[in-house]
Every structure is written in structure tokens, then in C-alpha cells.
Write a protein that holds these residues in place. Structure first.
Motif, mmCIF file in Angstrom:
data_model
loop_
_atom_site.group_PDB
_atom_site.id
_atom_site.type_symbol
_atom_site.label_atom_id
_atom_site.label_comp_id
_atom_site.label_asym_id
_atom_site.label_seq_id
_atom_site.Cartn_x
_atom_site.Cartn_y
_atom_site.Cartn_z
ATOM 1 N N GLY A 157 50.196 45.986 49.127
ATOM 2 C CA GLY A 157 49.654 44.869 48.369
ATOM 3 C C GLY A 157 48.387 44.512 49.345
ATOM 4 N N GLU A 158 48.487 44.179 50.501
ATOM 5 C CA GLU A 158 47.448 43.830 51.271
ATOM 6 C C GLU A 158 46.343 44.563 51.474
ATOM 7 O OE1 GLU A 158 49.526 42.487 54.933
ATOM 8 O OE2 GLU A 158 50.232 40.896 54.243
ATOM 9 N N ALA A 159 46.495 45.776 51.427
ATOM 10 C CA ALA A 159 45.771 47.004 51.609
ATOM 11 C C ALA A 159 44.973 46.892 50.212
ATOM 12 C CB ALA A 159 46.347 48.406 51.676
ATOM 13 N N MET A 160 45.655 46.849 49.142
ATOM 14 C CA MET A 160 44.806 46.762 47.646
ATOM 15 C C MET A 160 43.987 45.531 47.706
ATOM 16 S SD MET A 160 45.307 49.552 45.946
ATOM 17 C CE MET A 160 45.634 50.320 47.695
ATOM 18 N N ILE A 161 44.506 44.399 48.279
ATOM 19 C CA ILE A 161 43.613 43.162 48.242
ATOM 20 C C ILE A 161 42.115 43.322 49.205
ATOM 21 C CG2 ILE A 161 43.583 40.838 49.035
ATOM 22 C CD1 ILE A 161 46.364 40.510 48.461
ATOM 23 N N VAL A 162 42.354 44.086 50.311
ATOM 24 C CA VAL A 162 41.471 44.394 51.020
ATOM 25 C C VAL A 162 40.157 45.215 50.271
ATOM 26 C CG1 VAL A 162 40.307 45.692 53.063
ATOM 27 C CG2 VAL A 162 42.506 44.265 53.309
ATOM 28 N N ILE A 163 40.724 46.114 49.453
ATOM 29 C CA ILE A 163 39.945 47.094 48.367
ATOM 30 C C ILE A 163 39.333 46.186 47.536
ATOM 31 C CG2 ILE A 163 39.733 48.978 46.995
ATOM 32 C CD1 ILE A 163 42.213 50.416 48.503
ATOM 33 N N VAL A 164 40.102 45.219 46.884
ATOM 34 C CA VAL A 164 39.481 44.532 46.040
ATOM 35 C C VAL A 164 38.134 43.660 46.409
ATOM 36 C CG1 VAL A 164 39.743 42.606 44.270
ATOM 37 C CG2 VAL A 164 41.495 44.695 44.482
ATOM 38 N N ARG A 165 38.602 42.942 47.672
ATOM 39 C CA ARG A 165 37.572 42.133 48.581
ATOM 40 C C ARG A 165 36.248 42.964 48.422
ATOM 41 N NH1 ARG A 165 38.826 37.367 51.022
ATOM 42 N NH2 ARG A 165 41.152 36.965 51.010
ATOM 43 N N TRP A 166 36.360 44.291 49.067
ATOM 44 C CA TRP A 166 35.316 45.190 49.275
ATOM 45 C C TRP A 166 34.464 45.038 47.980
ATOM 46 C CZ3 TRP A 166 37.969 49.611 52.104
ATOM 47 C CH2 TRP A 166 38.309 49.068 53.474
ATOM 48 N N VAL A 167 35.261 45.804 46.709
ATOM 49 C CA VAL A 167 34.785 45.739 45.350
ATOM 50 C C VAL A 167 33.990 44.350 45.011
ATOM 51 C CG1 VAL A 167 35.209 46.180 43.127
ATOM 52 C CG2 VAL A 167 36.103 47.417 45.112
ATOM 53 N N LEU A 168 34.569 43.259 45.282
ATOM 54 C CA LEU A 168 34.068 41.931 44.909
ATOM 55 C C LEU A 168 32.653 41.626 45.554
ATOM 56 C CD1 LEU A 168 37.091 39.721 44.482
ATOM 57 C CD2 LEU A 168 35.954 40.654 42.802
ATOM 58 N N LEU A 169 32.485 42.202 46.956
ATOM 59 C CA LEU A 169 31.287 41.839 47.674
ATOM 60 C C LEU A 169 30.236 42.407 46.767
ATOM 61 C CD1 LEU A 169 32.388 43.283 51.116
ATOM 62 C CD2 LEU A 169 31.897 40.803 50.332
ATOM 63 N N ALA A 170 30.343 43.460 45.843
ATOM 64 C CA ALA A 170 29.321 43.950 45.046
ATOM 65 C C ALA A 170 29.502 43.435 43.690
ATOM 66 C CB ALA A 170 29.493 45.232 44.948
ATOM 67 N N ALA A 171 30.158 42.235 43.686
ATOM 68 C CA ALA A 171 30.233 41.657 42.235
ATOM 69 C C ALA A 171 29.014 41.116 41.457
ATOM 70 C CB ALA A 171 31.380 40.730 42.314
ATOM 71 N N PRO A 172 28.177 40.481 42.507
ATOM 72 C CA PRO A 172 26.855 40.129 41.827
ATOM 73 C C PRO A 172 26.144 41.447 41.176
ATOM 74 C CG PRO A 172 27.200 39.168 43.828
ATOM 75 C CD PRO A 172 28.184 40.174 43.753
ATOM 76 N N ILE A 173 26.217 42.722 41.859
ATOM 77 C CA ILE A 173 25.368 43.777 41.364
ATOM 78 C C ILE A 173 26.208 44.236 40.074
ATOM 79 C CG2 ILE A 173 24.737 46.011 41.875
ATOM 80 C CD1 ILE A 173 24.380 45.246 44.697
ATOM 81 N N GLY A 174 27.370 44.254 40.143
ATOM 82 C CA GLY A 174 28.454 44.825 39.104
ATOM 83 C C GLY A 174 28.236 43.884 37.826
ATOM 84 N N VAL A 175 28.351 42.683 38.094
ATOM 85 C CA VAL A 175 28.322 41.632 37.023
ATOM 86 C C VAL A 175 26.825 41.667 36.347
ATOM 87 C CG1 VAL A 175 28.307 39.335 36.182
ATOM 88 C CG2 VAL A 175 30.196 40.477 37.562
ATOM 89 N N PHE A 176 25.883 41.777 37.265
ATOM 90 C CA PHE A 176 24.353 41.803 36.740
ATOM 91 C C PHE A 176 24.229 42.970 35.748
ATOM 92 C CE2 PHE A 176 19.913 43.276 37.192
ATOM 93 C CZ PHE A 176 19.240 42.236 36.760
ATOM 94 N N ALA A 177 24.840 44.198 36.285
ATOM 95 C CA ALA A 177 24.583 45.475 35.282
ATOM 96 C C ALA A 177 25.237 45.112 34.177
ATOM 97 C CB ALA A 177 25.261 46.776 36.362
ATOM 98 N N LEU A 178 26.529 44.725 34.162
ATOM 99 C CA LEU A 178 27.264 44.369 32.941
ATOM 100 C C LEU A 178 26.566 43.451 31.993
ATOM 101 C CD1 LEU A 178 30.762 44.451 34.514
ATOM 102 C CD2 LEU A 178 30.006 46.285 33.041
ATOM 103 N N GLY A 179 26.103 42.532 32.630
ATOM 104 C CA GLY A 179 25.498 41.444 31.959
ATOM 105 C C GLY A 179 24.188 42.062 31.274
ATOM 106 N N LEU A 180 23.267 42.876 32.036
ATOM 107 C CA LEU A 180 22.357 43.518 31.201
ATOM 108 C C LEU A 180 22.534 44.046 30.039
ATOM 109 C CD1 LEU A 180 20.536 45.485 34.049
ATOM 110 C CD2 LEU A 180 19.563 43.419 32.840
ATOM 111 N N GLY A 181 23.747 44.920 29.665
ATOM 112 C CA GLY A 181 24.231 45.516 28.595
ATOM 113 C C GLY A 181 24.460 44.420 27.698
ATOM 114 N N VAL A 182 25.038 43.490 27.965
ATOM 115 C CA VAL A 182 25.494 42.461 27.134
ATOM 116 C C VAL A 182 24.323 41.518 26.509
ATOM 117 C CG1 VAL A 182 26.851 40.169 26.766
ATOM 118 C CG2 VAL A 182 28.211 41.908 28.148
#
Length: 421
Positions: free
Chosen positions: A190-215
Motif C-alpha cells: 500500500g505504501e509503495a502504491m501511495i508513492v506511485i500515486v504521489r509521483w503521478v500527482l506531481l504531474a497532475a497540473p499537466i494531466g488535468v490541463f490536458a483533460l480540461g482542454l478536451g472538456v
């Protein structure tokens, strides 16, 4: 905590920028801008898949360790057992209240069809078989997965949750050394998965910006209105649960309303400022002891236990998110699907306690969406505006923690003369 708050602000700005750029491109950019945005959307899809890949292993790991923690707590004494029973009962009340309340709210204040259609166009369409709910016999059979690995691979989240719950309780019945070893393995996973999610969330502004573009490209400025409606619905659900906690404290705990308001006001102020139940714990212990007259031994046991395994608003607000998504897609889950979703909501509310806000949102809401047969592609967009509902989540949580403590203190005080006799 500062990092999480700054990340929330960054994601919110990224969403607003994505919606604005997408809307401008739709109005003035023509086909070249549309094609460029559709190509950039692939980054959003990649980011979403990176989040999605952690959901099943993370939810399984945190459920096994969370259920084991609750079982251990309940075994430590009669007071702890009574506290756990109150926690489970109030989580069930929270979940059922949300199903009735949110569906009622959206019946009176329906999601606009035009805005919903545009928002759907900016996200993945649900699979064609989503609206097909299993009959009762098939649903009952599916509760125990014949092949848990296959169930996980097929996103059959309810059987996975059932298997995780049984595994968590079973591990507490093993000899200490063996059970502890396996629990350490699941905790590490579980802690390893949280680390991965934290890594992914570091790119959240880019990911959400990309999704927001489509919306923004497909929904235009109409997306802002529907997101505002979501904020109101989710926040009001959390507020209602806080009011339920107040009512319980006054009626069952027999705390005078003025005294209760005096005791909770500094705690609620801390909750509003921090959005963290853990940060409110010292104030909850002090106010419960000094203003409510709760014996220190009860406050010192029940409140830390509540912060560790109990979030009264979690099932309600998480279900509110999912029900709102269902209304955006024009879907009506069956009673069996709601039953399964309530069970999943109760389980994940225990397992996700203590996770960072952004992580807990994904790991708590995504399994409920899947249990209801809904896509999770809108969740990153809703995560970006979770700042306001999260305040009401925390207000309801600390109110629930103090209400249960007051109720148990009253019960323990009444039980003492009989015990002495």
C-alpha cells in the motif's frame, strides 16, 4: 500539508486554464487548433491510466491493513468495541443519507442536459453494457469471487473488496508472527502504491490541463456551471452529515446545544483552516474533556481511534460524487448496484483513512464509481475542485468524532454504578 494545498491550487489553476484555452480554441481556433488539442489530450489519458493502474492494488492493500486495524482495536476492550460499533453504524447512516439526499437534490435541481452532454463529450463514454445491472441471483453469486485475480483484472471491485475484508479479518486470527508478516507485506504494498500515486500527482497540473482542454473544447464555458453545481452538491452533503452529528450529540449524547457549540467551535475553526482531522485531534481531546466533561480515559481512547479509523462524511460525500457522475452520464444504477456501492463505500472509508487528500479521493471514489458501473474519467476534473467540499468533509468528520465520544462517555458514566453494584 503545504505541498498538498499548493498542489490543489495548481491543479485548480490548470483546470481553469485548460477549460479557458479549450473554449477559446473551439470558438476561434478552427480545425488546426482542434486537432492540436485532441493530440494533447493523449497526455491526459496517459496520466489518468497511470492513476487507474494503482487503484485495485492500493484499495486491496489499505483495506486488508485497515480491517485488521479495526479488528485489533475492537479486541482491546469493551469501550473500544462499542466505539467501533458506533463507527460502523454511523458510516451506514452516512451512506444511506447520501443516496437519498443527493438523488433528491438532483431531482429538484437536475444536471443541465446540454452541459452534461458537453461534459460527457469531453470524457470517455461509458461502456455499452454499463446500464445492464445483474439480477439478484447473479449479484449474490458475484460477492465471493471464484477467481480474485480475474475479478481484479475485470474491475469487478465489489468481489475484490469482499475478498480484502475477509483477508483482513483472517490475518488477525493467525499466530502473531505469521499474521504480522503478511500485514507488513500488504502495508508495504500500500505504501509503495501511495508513492506511485504521489509521483503521478506531481504531474497532475499537466494531466488535468490536458483533460480540461478536451472538456473546454467540447463543453465550453458550460463546464464551469456544472462544476459549480457539483461543488454545491458535495459540500451540502458534507454539511448535512455534520448536522446529523450535532443532532446525535444533543439527542443521544444529551449535550445541551449551547455547550456543544461552545466545545466544537474552536475545533471547527481548526478543521476549516487545516482540512485535517489529525490536526484537530489535540483540540478535540481538550474541548471534549474541559467543555463536555468527558473523562480523560474515554477521550484519550475514543478520539485517537476515531481519527485512525472513522470518517463520518467519507461514505456520504464519496457517494455524492459518484451519484453526480451518474446523473452527468444519464445513468440510473439499480438498487443492487447501490447496495454494493454502499458496502464498498463503508469498506474504503475505513481503508483510506490517513491517506493524503488527493490520494484518498481517487482510492475512495473510483471503486464506488466502478461498483455503480460508472467511468472514472471525470474524477480528475472533480478532484481539481475538491478544495471546497474537502472543508465540509473535515467539518463533518470532527463533528462525528466528538459526537461519538460524547455518546460513549454518557454510556460509560451510566454503566459505572451498575458495574460497581
Amino acid at each position: 500539508m503545504k505541498f498538498l494545498r499548493s498542489l490543489s491550487v495548481q491543479v485548480l489553476i490548470a483546470l481553469a486554464a485548460g477549460l479557458a484555452v479549450g473554449a477559446v480554441a473551439a470558438a476561434y481556433g478552427g480545425d488546426p487548433a482542434r486537432q492540436a488539442i485532441e493530440g494533447f489530450e493523449a497526455l491526459g489519458g496517459l496520466w489518468l491510466n497511470a492513476l487507474r493502474m494503482t487503484v485495485v492494488p492500493l484499495i486491496f492493500a489499505v483495506l486488508v491493513t485497515g480491517i485488521a486495524q479495526v479488528s485489533d482495536a475492537a479486541a482491546t476492550g469493551r469501550l473500544a468495541m462499542r466505539a467501533v460499533l458506533w463507527f460502523v453504524g454511523l458510516l451506514l447512516v452516512s451512506a444511506v443519507t447520501a443516496v437519498l439526499l443527493v438523488n433528491g437534490m438532483l431531482a429538484v435541481w437536475p444536471v443541465g442536459e446540454a452541459a452534461a452532454a458537453a461534459l460527457r463529450a469531453g470524457a470517455q463514454a461509458p461502456p455499452a453494457d454499463i446500464a445492464t445491472a445483474p439480477d439478484f441471483v447473479a449479484w449474490v453469486k458475484s460477492l465471493a469471487p471464484a477467481n480474485p485475480i480475474k475479478a481484479a483484472a475485470e474491475d469487478a471491485i465489489l468481489p475484490v473488496v469482499v475478498f480484502a475484508v475477509f483477508t483482513g479479518f483472517a490475518l488477525t486470527r493467525l499466530p502473531d508472527a505469521r499474521g504480522r508478516t503478511l500485514l507488513d507485506v500488504f502495508q508495504a504494498m500500500g505504501e509503495a502504491m501511495i508513492v506511485i500515486v504521489r509521483w503521478v500527482l506531481l504531474a497532475a497540473p499537466i494531466g488535468v490541463f490536458a483533460l480540461g482542454l478536451g472538456v473546454g473544447l467540447r463543453a465550453g464555458v458550460g463546464a464551469a456551471g456544472i462544476l459549480g453545481q457539483y461543488i454545491v452538491v458535495a459540500s451540502f452533503t458534507g454539511l448535512v452529515i455534520a448536522i446529523v452529528a450535532y443532532v446525535l450529540a444533543v439527542t443521544v449524547g444529551r449535550v445541551p446545544l449551547g455547550r456543544w457549540a461552545q466545545a466544537t467551535s474552536p475545533v471547527l475553526a481548526t478543521a476549516f483552516a487545516t482540512q485535517s482531522s489529525l490536526a484537530c485531534l489535540p483540540a478535540m481531546v481538550e474541548r471534549s474533556r474541559d467543555d463536555l466533561g468527558v473523562p480523560q480515559r474515554i477521550a484519550n481512547l475514543v478520539l485517537p481511534l476515531a481519527v485512525a479509523v472513522f470518517r463520518m462524511t467519507s461514505p456520504a460525500v464519496n457517494l455524492a460524487v459518484c451519484i453526480f457522475v451518474a446523473h452527468v452520464y444519464g445513468l440510473q444504477p439499480s438498487l443492487l448496484q447501490y447496495t454494493g456501492a454502499v458496502f464498498v463505500a463503508l469498506a474504503v472509508s475505513v481503508g483510506s483513512v490517513g491517506l493524503p487528500g488527493q490520494v484518498s479521493f481517487i482510492v475512495s471514489v473510483a471503486p464506488i464509481c466502478i461498483a455503480l458501473g460508472l467511468p472514472i474519467d471525470l474524477l480528475p476534473i472533480l478532484l481539481a475542485v475538491e478544495v471546497a467540499p474537502d472543508i465540509f468533509r473535515t467539518l463533518g468528520n470532527v463533528s462525528g468524532d466528538m459526537a461519538v465520544t460524547a455518546i460513549l462517555a454518557k454510556g460509560e458514566t451510566e454503566a459505572e454504578p451498575a458495574t460497581q453494584a
